[in-house]
Design an enzyme around this catalytic site. Sequence first.
Site, PDB file in Angstrom:
ATOM      1  CG  LEU B  59       0.833   7.013  -7.154  1.00  7.68           C
ATOM      2  CD1 LEU B  59       0.866   8.027  -8.289  1.00  7.68           C
ATOM      3  CD2 LEU B  59      -0.599   6.799  -6.680  1.00  7.68           C
ATOM      4  NE  ARG B  60       3.255  -0.111  -2.841  1.00 11.17           N
ATOM      5  CZ  ARG B  60       4.079   0.404  -1.935  1.00 11.17           C
ATOM      6  NH1 ARG B  60       5.201   1.004  -2.320  1.00 11.17           N
ATOM      7  NH2 ARG B  60       3.816   0.315  -0.652  1.00 11.17           N
ATOM      8  CG  ASN B 276       9.824   1.679   8.359  1.00  6.23           C
ATOM      9  OD1 ASN B 276      10.061   2.160   9.465  1.00  6.23           O
ATOM     10  ND2 ASN B 276      10.764   1.405   7.479  1.00  6.23           N
ATOM     11  CG  ASP B 303       4.295   6.429   4.178  1.00 10.67           C
ATOM     12  OD1 ASP B 303       4.542   6.048   3.016  1.00 10.67           O
ATOM     13  OD2 ASP B 303       4.911   5.997   5.172  1.00 10.67           O
TER      14      ASP B 303
END
Lengths: 304, 429, 209
Positions: B59-60, B276, B303
């Site tokens: 969610l940064r 990644n 992700d």
Amino acid sequence: MIAHLLSAADLDRETATLVLDTATEMATVAGREVKKLPTLRGRTVVNLFYEDSTRTRTSFEVAAKRLSADVINFSAKGSSVSKGESLKDTALTLQAMGADAVVIRHSASGAAHRLAHWVDGSVVNAGDGTHEHPTQALLDAYTMRSRLGKLDGVRVAIVGDVLHSRVARSNVTLLATLGAEVTLVSPPTLLPVGVDSWPAAVSYDLDAVLPDTDAVMMLRVQRERMNDSFFPSAREYARRYGLDGARMRALPDHAIVMHPGPMNRGMEIAPEVADSARSTIVEQVANGVSVRMAVLYLLLGGKS
Amino acid sequence: MTAYVVRGARVVGGEPTDLLIRDGVVEAVGPDADVAGATRVDADGLVALPGLVDLHTHLREPGREDAETVESGSRAAALGGYTAVCAMANTDPVADTAGVVEQVYRLGQAAGLVDVQPIGAVTVGLAGERMAELGAMADSAARVRIFSDDGHCVADPRMMRRALEYVKAFDGVVAQHAEEPRLTVGAQMHEGEWSARLGLTGWPAVAEEAIIARDALLAGHVGARLHICHVSTAGSVEILRWAKSKGFRVTAEVTPHHLLLTDELAAGYDPVFKVNPPLRTDEDVAALRAALAEGVIDVVATDHAPHTTEDKECEWPYARPGMLGLQTALPVVLDTMLEPGLLDWDTVAERMSRRPARIAGLTDHGHDPAPGAPANLTLVDPAARITVDPADLASPSRNTPYAGRTLPGRIVATFLRGEATVLDGKAQK
Amino acid sequence: MTAPPADLPEGRPDQGAADQANSPAEAQPAQPRPILNASDLARITARIAHQILEKTRGAEHTVLLGIPTRGVPLAHRLADRIAAFEGVDVPVGILDVTLYRDDLRLRGTRALGPTDLPADGIDGKRVILTDDVLFSGRTVRAALDALNDLGRPSQVQLAVLVDRGHRQLPIRADYVGKNLPTSLAESVRVLLREVDGDDAVLLADREVR
């Protein structure tokens, strides 16, 4: 003709041959008193170099100038590039300046592909990371064709750090397109996983390959690879994969020795070999100008 | 509180019926499910699923609010049919203290679109050196149960062992980002034919598989719970199958993108496909789909990894890895699993709601709509086709790898504890 | 980036006639009418050879430079005739003018032909440029520019098989096989045995595109 030259894979056999044939005509200009053609008068070629490479930049610059194009050198040092401007913003700037072609050298694989999305002009990949360097492959093919008379069926050994080499990648693709038989010779650590899908044979044994080789191309080996356990020492590398006088004498009489430069004398190539009559190393530089003239002409010479 | 009558929904793919939603619960199911003054929701042809639960969301916030905020990510989640998301710890500052996890938890509550369950970092600053105060995070208002250094692998086997053991005290689970860092120095994409051709440093499958094998053995040895994030290779599937056969308490997730996309998409060097672990091969995709069908892989987790345009519109090696996923997860699962017959609606609900809710310890979530169940559910139109337009997504970031792609399934409505967070495909706040 | 082609509408004589026959992109002549046949061409070649001998007083210090494609076999034919009539060997060379053209940006990139000058070069020589059709004059203009970069001839002359008129530059030929008044709507096609397997000059209406 193609819109950009990003990869050797952009060239089918017909187009690649056209580039080499055009380069043959361009080469005659170098022998004239007036070494200039009016062909690209009014066109602007930007050299956008994010890596130092005086020889490649100069080669493109001479090529463009011989065709009367205006050349702008936009190098990473002393420009907005070093101030952290993104490649996209730089591309839009060049676009606004009316660049007809951008020649890009960049440390990131794929940078030329990205740039081609952001500018209207032609993009020429002058080396992107460990990906490709298609004009180097063209000048190598040109050199082989002029020295050996043909490319079809010619046996080429590419020796050294294939994993990190854009020269090797472009050469494998182009030489296969032109009918040459390529063998990659390298310690296993310096071959990419997935190399078995390439149109090339693989060997770990240089001495076994040399007697059946028409052209041997030595790749530059960065000394820093040593500290990353790709091989134990420069000495061991030179002993197993360096081209010395004895190995050169194992080549057929007509075989040539090539190197894209700059050389590590004493590492991948002995001075005796680099300076021998078989060596095309200086010739490759001259041919580079002719081939780049041909590429610029074919990209910019017609209707865009 | 508004009451809703959902008419004609196929509960988990069953026969059409009506649902009465009131006071935060599903009050009644069947033809009599009605009440005066309730808002009608026409669900003709729609499937009702328990609200989806995502074990793996970035969610940064705090730190990169330009890429995503708890609120914008919550909205994306609701629009994707989710009622709960587990927020990864790799924020700035890192969610490695009770303070940060409580902040994220409260931001989630304030947004009120999904339950935001913070994940705590295993090690301080995700640096892999000192264990974070896992107990303090577990005891905090956020009641953290999942711990992960995601983005980084807990590479030190001794640290991993200690963490696995320590979280047993509060029934926690360590979610491992399986990537042996010494094998992925500078890695840009799956190591194979395409990386060789594109001149991009390879990310070998063995770097994931070696860690999964090691950690499965460790989990078995200490009797702890281990969860493997974003499994991406056929080899990992084999190791997981073996670990489960040994009775180890190992669960695993797969992302939608690893079920659909492959490494050859890197050929154009568009970093929207950089992620990644990286996109793998067709064989890996087939193995992952089969493993999800079989249950060797337990859950689908997104992700969801928003990145700003500057972090993506650049040279591939300089781009940040990650893809948006919340609003496209269910459509991708329908496309890759349901429509080919690998999963049915019941197993879709299992892999995307019930099982992740149990792994995360989210007791209010993962319940099929039934009388008395918390009204956390979503309505999806399986016949609709959506064409993904990055500009339509709720996130301020645009890094969806599905731009222009047509996928099955439109999320029509989502209810969180009886409140509509999405109606008619539109977020309600 | 390129000059818009709008000021040079299709069908204008801006490219030189030889190209019209070479490029498949150009309209093919509809029902071409023969203007000259093989024996006409032989007679014309012989006459031009005689005229060259006469005008140059024996073709001393003279070089024939053919402009590809059909100017090259034409130059060789003239040299053959001159040798047959007077026993004089006139060196023949090839002058490709592609890189000097002023219309490069109007069409796709063209492949280059070879440029091959006689061993003794052109400095101080009388150069006779040879081409099949003289039309706008732009090809000859390019050839003059190319010559300028290659050396310093004492004199430059021009020999063409057909002059079809419609000059856009102040250029005229010294030796003309046939003056052929045409309209811009027509195309002239020269066939030579060495290139086309047959000797003929054809006139056709251009197809409207």
